[in-house]
Design an enzyme around this catalytic site. Structure first.
Site, PDB file in Angstrom:
ATOM      1  N   HIS A 148       0.738  -0.793   0.374  1.00 22.71           N
ATOM      2  CA  HIS A 148      -0.181   0.167   0.126  1.00 22.71           C
ATOM      3  C   HIS A 148       0.944   1.382   0.460  1.00 22.71           C
ATOM      4  CE1 HIS A 148      -1.975   2.967   1.999  1.00 22.71           C
ATOM      5  NE2 HIS A 148      -3.155   2.835   1.377  1.00 22.71           N
ATOM      6  N   GLN A 209     -12.210   2.031   5.657  1.00 18.04           N
ATOM      7  CA  GLN A 209     -11.718   2.141   4.267  1.00 18.04           C
ATOM      8  C   GLN A 209     -12.016   1.369   3.160  1.00 18.04           C
ATOM      9  OE1 GLN A 209      -7.607   0.147   7.080  1.00 18.04           O
ATOM     10  NE2 GLN A 209      -6.928   1.820   5.957  1.00 18.04           N
TER      11      GLN A 209
END
Length: 263
Positions: A148, A209
């Protein structure tokens, strides 16, 4: 198959033929890909090999004050990034122009400036992993975490360098908004055990998220469906990346929370 190849070639040409603002090349870390690639290579080497080796026979660093200050900074910086679309009139501009916006317009400079600050925030966020290593929390240096941070920093650079488009305003706003919540959680967590009672909503962080990625995906698919005049190469990249993140974060949630319930 030929249609697919034609689509790929068209979007590749769109990427290469886009007339970049030469001003961007004069900005810090933007003149060449070598600085960002070097930063990310050293980041990966440190958090995956060098850092753990250095810390192997050392005591974990006590970084409580550093972490509180760092996460407070991230909360404030993310809030500032969230405010940027409102301060430059981005949302009003997008509402008025809708799908008629092209790649090059008077609004491009403001978008590029915001994109650089967003890219800069992704470089600073690499410290998240460095702090894990220095605190000997190597179990938190997961594939999801490292992927990420690495891919977001790399493609934030590529977005600004090669194909800045107005899609990034919405994507950047959503991501920065989520980071306000996320770093606030980390800040409270770093303040010590007596504050743990205020962190009952930990598992909902992943839900937030995932919701962010779902909103992004719907937004991007709408751009494609209505054939908005945004750079399609950028939209396709965003769609693929959001789908990858949806899968990885969903898998993390399943392993972290659903399996615990089953046990």
């Amino acid at each position: 198959m030929s249609n697919l190849m034609h689509l790929v070639v068209n979007n590749y040409n769109e990427l290469l033929e886009s007339k970049k603002d030469p001003m961007v090349d004069s900005w810090f870390l933007m003149s060449s890909p070598y600085p960002i690639i070097s930063i990310l290579c050293f980041y990966l080497y440190f958090v995956l090999k060098l850092g753990p080796k250095i810390m192997e026979k050392r005591k974990a660093f006590d970084l409580q004050r550093v972490l509180v200050a760092y996460n407070f900074y991230q909360v404030m910086f993310s809030l500032w990034l969230c405010s940027m679309p409102f301060r430059i009139g981005a949302l009003d501009y997008l509402m008025k122009n809708g799908c008629s916006i092209g790649l090059r317009n008077p609004f491009t400079k403001a978008v590029s400036i915001g994109a650089w600050w967003y890219f800069f925030s992704k470089i600073i966020e690499l410290l998240d992993t460095v702090f894990f290593v220095l605190r000997k929390k190597q179990n938190q240096v997961t594939f999801l975490h490292v992927y990420h941070h690495t891919i977001t920093a790399l493609f934030s650079w590529g977005y600004l360098k090669f194909l800045p488009g107005e899609q990034g305003v919405v994507i950047g706003f959503l991501n920065s908004f989520v980071h306000v919540i996320m770093y606030f959680y980390y800040m409270v967590a770093a303040m010590g055990p007596k504050y743990q009672k205020y962190l009952w909503w930990k598992k909902y962080m992943t839900w937030i998220q995932l919701t962010q990625f779902c909103i992004m995906l719907v937004y991007l698919l709408c751009l494609l469906y209505y054939e908005c005049q945004f750079p399609k190469a950028l939209t396709f990249f965003f769609v693929v990346n959001v789908i990858v993140f949806l899968y990885l974060f969903s898998d993390f949630y399943r392993k972290a929370y659903q399996k615990k319930k089953a046990v």
